[in-house]
Design an enzyme around this catalytic site. Structure first.
Site, PDB file in Angstrom:
ATOM      1  N   ASP A 342       0.844  -1.193   0.000  1.00 53.82           N
ATOM      2  CA  ASP A 342       0.000   0.000   0.000  1.00 53.82           C
ATOM      3  C   ASP A 342       0.882   1.247   0.000  1.00 53.82           C
ATOM      4  OD1 ASP A 342      -2.661   1.301   0.376  1.00 53.82           O
ATOM      5  OD2 ASP A 342      -1.731   1.954   2.246  1.00 53.82           O
ATOM      6  N   GLU A 378       1.663  -0.461  -5.116  1.00 49.51           N
ATOM      7  CA  GLU A 378       0.722   0.617  -5.424  1.00 49.51           C
ATOM      8  C   GLU A 378       1.616   1.845  -5.595  1.00 49.51           C
ATOM      9  OE1 GLU A 378      -3.444   2.405  -3.723  1.00 49.51           O
ATOM     10  OE2 GLU A 378      -1.790   2.250  -2.297  1.00 49.51           O
TER      11      GLU A 378
END
Length: 522
Positions: A342, A378
Site C-alpha cells: 500500500d 501501489e
C-alpha cells in the site's frame, strides 16, 4: 501463572518473544529509552498484571531478558522510561514484533499521552485495558505444504476481504462466516477455483485498529488500512478465541488455499501506523522510540505523505529492520507467496524522496528469503512532487497500473482521442515499462479495486454518493471516468440495463485480453 520468576541474561536476537522449553526470551529495540519494563499477564485474566521485569540493555540498543517458566499463551507488554516527549511509562506498549495481539482498545482515552504528564489522559495507567501481545509457539504441522509457484505469465489475481467475502454466505457455517476458517470451506474453495484465479490477494490482515475519529462516529475502518502489528494476523478475522488459535487458523487457511493451487498475497501497509498524527494514541513504536520509526520534516513535525498523520521512516535502520523481519516472517512462518504494498512510494522513500537505489529496495533485492516472492507496488502516495511513480519501480517489482485503469475506462466511456493510449495499454504499456526493459508482465492491469467505484458503479453513476459514512461525498476520488448510460443510479429501463451489461463485458474482456497481469476485485 508465573509464581517465581527466574531471570537469566537475554539474547538481543531475535526481537520479540521467543519461547523455548525452559521459558521465553524477550527483546525489544529502543535507543531512546533509559529503561524498559516487561509486564506479564495471564490469558485468562488479561487485566491483572502478574509480574514486572526490568530488561537489560544490550548492544544495538536492544533491551532483553530470558524469563524462565513463561510459556506460550502468556500475555505481555512493555513500558518505556525516558525523556522523549512521546514516552510515558504509564502506558503499556504493544511489542512491534507481536505475533498476535489480543484485546480491544479502540478509541479509549487512556491510550493517549499528552505533554503534561499530570494532565488527563496522560496520567492514566492503561495496563489493565490496553491491547497485549501473546507469546506464540511457531510449531505447526504444514502437512508437506509447498507454494504453488505460479509464474507471472499465468497469474490471475483476485482481491478479497476476509470478513466480507464469507460474512453473509448462506452455505458457510454461521460460526465460520467472516473468518480465515470460512475461506477454507469447500464451497468457497470451489467457487474460487471455478473463477480460474491463481492468487487471492487479501485486503489487510495485519492487526489493525479503527481510527479514533471513526469510533466517535460509531463507524469502523472496514478495509483495515490502519496497522498496529506488522507480524500479527488480525484477531477479529479468526473463529478461534485464543491467540495461538488465531495464528494456527491463518496457517490452515494458507495451507488450504495452496492445496487448491492458489497463492496467497497479502496487502501490507508499511507506510504508516495506527498511531496517527501528533495527537494520536500511544500504542507501540511512538512510545518506544518515536525518532527511530517516524519521519519528520525540517521543522521537526511529523512528515505525512500518507494522509494518515504519520509516515514510517523505512530508510532508518530500526524501521527498515521491522519491515524486513515482517516480510520474512510471513514468508517463512506463514507461507504466504507475495505482497501488495500500500502506498509503496512511501516505503521506497529516502531522506531525499523516492529512491529506487535507497535502503528499502537495496535490502529487499539482496534478501534470499524474499527473492522468489511476488512483489506488487501501489506506485503512488499523497501530496508530494514525486508521489506518482507508475512505471518507475525497479525489477522485479510489478505495479498496479493506474494509467491502464484510467485509459480503459475512458475508452469504453467513449472519450474522444483515446484510441492511441488504449492501444498502448492493451499491448502491455511499453511506454511505461519498456525503458527499463521490464516487459508487459510488470503491469498489473485493473479496472476496479477496493478503492472507489465497483464495476456496477462504474456504469451506473457519473458522480459518487458516499453518504452512509457521514462524509457527504467528500472522500474518495472525484475523477472516476464513469458514465450512467441514461439514468443516474439503478434503473429498470431495458435499454439502460442492456447498455450497462455490454460495457461491463467490454471492460472485463479488455482486461483479460490485455498483455500484463489481470487483477479482479471480489
Amino acid at each position: 501463572m508465573v509464581h517465581t520468576l527466574q531471570l537469566l541474561p537475554g539474547k538481543s536476537f531475535p526481537l520479540g518473544a521467543t519461547p523455548s522449553p525452559r521459558g521465553t526470551n524477550f527483546a525489544v529495540y529502543s535507543a531512546a529509552a533509559h529503561a524498559v519494563d516487561l509486564c506479564l499477564y495471564e490469558a485468562a485474566q488479561p487485566d491483572h498484571e502478574i509480574a514486572r521485569v526490568r530488561l537489560s540493555r544490550s548492544e544495538g540498543d536492544v533491551w532483553c531478558a530470558f524469563v524462565a517458566g513463561v510459556k506460550p499463551g502468556t500475555l505481555y507488554g512493555f513500558r518505556a522510561h525516558g525523556t522523549s516527549a512521546a514516552m510515558n511509562a504509564k502506558k503499556l506498549l504493544v511489542d512491534p514484533y507481536a505475533k498476535v495481539i489480543v484485546g480491544c482498545a479502540d478509541g479509549r482515552a487512556d491510550m493517549h499521552s499528552h505533554a503534561g504528564r499530570e494532565a488527563l489522559p496522560g496520567c492514566l495507567d492503561n495496563g489493565a485495558t490496553m491491547l497485549k501481545a501473546a507469546v506464540i509457539d511457531d510449531h505447526y504441522d504444514w502437512l508437506g505444504d509447498t507454494p504453488p509457484a505460479v509464474p507471472w505469465s499465468e497469474t490471475l489475481i483476485y482481491e478479497l476481504h476476509v470478513r466480507g467475502f464469507t460474512k453473509l454466505h448462506p452455505r458457510v457455517p454461521a460460526e465460520l462466516r467472516g473468518t480465515y476458517a470460512g475461506l477454507c470451506e469447500p464451497v468457497v474453495i470451489d467457487y474460487l477455483k471455478a473463477l480460474g484465479i491463481t492468487a487471492v490477494q487479501l485486503l489487510p490482515v495485519h492487526q489493525h485498529l479503527d481510527d479514533g475519529w471513526l469510533v466517535e462516529k460509531g463507524l469502523t475502518n472496514y478495509w483495515g488500512y490502519n496497522t498496529l502489528g506488522f507480524l500479527a494476523p488480525h484477531a477479529e478475522y479468526a473463529a478461534a478465541q485464543d491467540g495461538q488459535g488465531v495464528v494456527d487458523e491463518f496457517k490452515t487457511m494458507v495451507r488450504t488455499l495452496h492445496a487448491a493451487g492458489m497463492e496467497v498475497i497479502l496487502d501490507v501497509v508499511f507506510n504508516h501506523t495506527a498511531e496517527g498524527g501528533a495527537g494520536g494514541p500511544l500504542l507501540s513504536l511512538r512510545g518506544l522510540d518515536d525518532a527511530a520509526y517516524y519521519a519528520r520534516d525540517a521543522g521537526g513535525m511529523l512528515f505525512d505523505c500518507t494522509g494518515c498523520g504519520n509516515t514510517v521512516a523505512a530508510w532508518q535502520p530500526a524501521a527498515l529492520r521491522l519491515i524486513m523481519d515482517s516480510l520474512r516472517y510471513w514468508v517463512q512462518e506463514m507461507h504466504v507467496d507475495g505482497f501488495r504494498f500500500d502506498l509503496a512510494t512511501t516505503v521506497g522513500r529516502g531522506p531525499g524522496g523516492f529512491d529506487i537505489h535507497g535502503a528499502f529496495f537495496t535490502a529487499l533485492a539482496q534478501d534470499p528469503v524474499l527473492a522468489g516472492v511476488k512483489l506488487i507496488a501501489e506506485p503512488w502516495d499523497v501530496g508530494q512532487m514525486d508521489s506518482y511513480q507508475v512505471g518507475y519501480f525497479p525489477k522485479p517489482w510489478r505495479e498496479l497500473n493506474g494509467k491502464y485503469r484510467d485509459a480503459v475506462r475512458r475508452f469504453w466511456r467513449g472519450d474522444a482521442g483515446m484510441v492511441p493510449e488504449f492501444a498502448k495499454r492493451l499491448c502491455g504499456s511499453e511506454d511505461l515499462y519498456g525503458r527499463a526493459k521490464r516487459g508487459p508482465l510488470a503491469s498489473v492491469n485493473f479496472l476496479t479495486s477496493h478503492d472507489g467505484f465497483t464495476m456496477a458503479d462504474l456504469v451506473s453513476y457519473e458522480r459518487k454518493y458516499n453518504l452512509a459514512n457521514g462524509e457527504q461525498g467528500r472522500d474518495g476520488d472525484n475523477d472516476n471516468h464513469s458514465a450512467n448510460y441514461g439514468c443516474e443510479g439503478p434503473s429498470d429501463e431495458a435499454a439502460v440495463k442492456t447498455m450497462r451489461r455490454r460495457v461491463r463485458r467490454s471492460l472485463m474482456a479488455t482486461m483479460l485480453c490485455s498483455a500484463g497481469v489481470p487483477f479482479i476485485t471480489m
